[in-house]
Design an enzyme around this catalytic site. Structure first.
Site, PDB file in Angstrom:
ATOM      1  N   TYR A 149       0.859  -1.189   0.000  1.00  0.00           N
ATOM      2  CA  TYR A 149       0.000   0.000   0.000  1.00  0.00           C
ATOM      3  C   TYR A 149       0.891   1.233   0.000  1.00  0.00           C
ATOM      4  CZ  TYR A 149      -3.205   3.602   1.613  1.00  0.00           C
ATOM      5  OH  TYR A 149      -3.933   4.753   1.712  1.00  0.00           O
ATOM      6  N   GLU A 237      -3.546   7.664  -3.936  1.00  0.00           N
ATOM      7  CA  GLU A 237      -3.524   6.424  -3.162  1.00  0.00           C
ATOM      8  C   GLU A 237      -3.442   5.237  -4.116  1.00  0.00           C
ATOM      9  OE1 GLU A 237      -6.286   4.325   0.256  1.00  0.00           O
ATOM     10  OE2 GLU A 237      -7.223   5.253  -1.484  1.00  0.00           O
TER      11      GLU A 237
END
Length: 428
Positions: A149, A237
């Site tokens: 991530y 993101e």
């Protein structure tokens, strides 16, 4: 109600970036985010040299079939393009289950696209009737040997951008932070220096990339920061930032939030804004700098300020009513905006009463009162109207309303206003 204003995950990331500092420093922005489809975000990334899957978009089954053949990939992923999460578990009114499908046969892509395009896809994040699919993305399917991530976001406490990463990608980042906070890594970026090589390499190592992949991941991190600056993003993101068995670092899925105040210099980006899935009333309200959120009740809430909006909705519920929406005037209000607000609210067939709740610290209550009386007369308002005004020039405002001769119910405070609004339902 904050979730109605900003993406839940975007708000969480601001909090995540500030682990160990007071919660009051978290920035919650009530402005409407620019909405881009997945393929549009991927196109922006591709243009900045970020590694993404090869892909095409199509608006017909024949176009999807042609795209699948052109990809010439071992495996193909077909994705319905709507502005909602949970597509993989969604259901089409054509009977097809799932808005994301994998296949090795290009012919199957055409058949699946035929059951997606023109049909409504319902997921956990769409309205009950679902959202009509007008585009599909046909992309090369890549195996992922490991998922991480990574995000870059603006953080007020650091006066600039921050990198946040975790070797535990491909899952809910809130869950990772709650269960294993030691696996969340943060790097503050100096706005003048940008992302330094040592920072990019350290983040890549913290994400678990090893050997040549560490340098490759660091390069992707720097390219993502270049994109962040280039498009005036408030958040980029990537989940997951993946590693393939062939030794590639690829951004498999991305969400980009943009600074609405930069629209004047990001005209090409904002021209891609997909408004087709937005509430038509919300879209119309935005034309007049009004912030509108539709709910499922029957009492319209007309306020100035998001906090006051939430309090108004709460107290209506407390007295047994249900808000139909709330409409936020903001601070720099004009009489014409009040008129347009009433025009929008009165056109909503769900609305059986309107509650105006204004605390005029920076708003002249007389302007509100003049706008209300003008709207009532010209629009021929048919539903009960309860008004609570407090603050600047309030005495003049009350005089305007009382001398108008209109059936406007005045309220002394918020509790009184909510009681009267709930009690007025069914009375005309």
């Amino acid at each position: 109600f904050w979730s109605l204003f900003a993406s839940k995950q975007g708000v969480f990331l601001r909090a995540l970036a500030g682990l160990g500092r007071p919660a009051h420093a978290v920035c919650l922005d009530p402005r409407r985010w620019l909405n881009l489809q997945e393929y549009q975000s991927k196109k922006l990334m591709q243009e900045s040299g970020v590694a993404v899957q090869r892909f095409f978009v199509a608006d017909s089954s024949s176009g999807a079939l042609e795209a699948a053949k052109k990809l010439n990939a071992k495996e193909i992923v077909l994705k319905a393009q709507i502005l909602a999460g949970g597509r993989g578990k969604g259901v089409f009114d054509s009977g097809l289950r799932g808005g994301v499908h994998l296949t090795k046969d290009p012919l199957v892509v055409g058949e699946l696209a035929n059951k997606m395009l023109g049909f409504h896809l319902t997921t956990k994040q769409t309205p009950k009737e679902g959202v009509k699919v007008k585009m599909v993305m046909v992309a090369e399917a890549l195996d992922i040997s490991r998922e991480t991530y990574f995000a870059i976001l603006m953080d007020r406490a650091c006066n600039g951008p921050v990198m946040v990463g975790s070797p535990q990608g491909g899952m809910d980042i809130e869950e990772v932070a709650a269960r294993t906070p030691e696996l969340i890594f943060k790097e503050v970026i100096d706005i003048y220096e940008g992302v330094r090589d040592d920072q990019a390499l350290r983040m890549a190592a913290n994400l678990g990339f090893k050997g040549p992949l560490e340098r490759q991941a660091a390069d992707q991190i720097k390219r993502l920061y270049d994109l962040f600056l280039k498009v005036d993003a408030t958040q980029v993101e990537v989940n997951p930032l993946g590693e393939t068995p062939e030794g590639r670092v690829v951004c498999f899925d991305a969400k980009i939030n943009f600074d609405d105040n930069a629209e004047f210099r990001q005209k090409d980006v904002f021209a891609m804004d997909d408004m087709t899935e937005s509430d038509p009333i919300e879209t119309e309200a935005a034309r007049y700098d009004l912030k509108y959120i539709g709910l499922d009740g029957n009492i319209a809430c007309f306020v100035n300020g998001a906090g006051l909006a939430m309090a108004t909705c709460d107290i209506i519920y407390l007295h047994g009513g249900k808000p139909a929406n709330f409409l936020d005037l903001g601070g720099g209000v004009k009489e014409s905006q009040v008129y347009q607000a009433f025009k929008l609210l009165s056109a909503d067939p769900k609305v059986e009463a309107i509650l105006v709740n204004i605390f005029g610290g920076i708003v002249n209550c007389a302007i509100i009162a003049n706008g209300i009386t003008k709207a009532c007369r010209e629009l021929g308002l048919k539903v009960p109207l309860v008004v609570r005004l407090e603050g600047t020039n309030v005495q003049e405002a009350r005089r305007i309303l009382s001398e108008s001769g209109l059936p406007i119910v005045s309220a002394s405070d918020l509790d009184d206003a909510a009681k009267k609004a709930v009690g007025s339902i069914g009375k005309k």
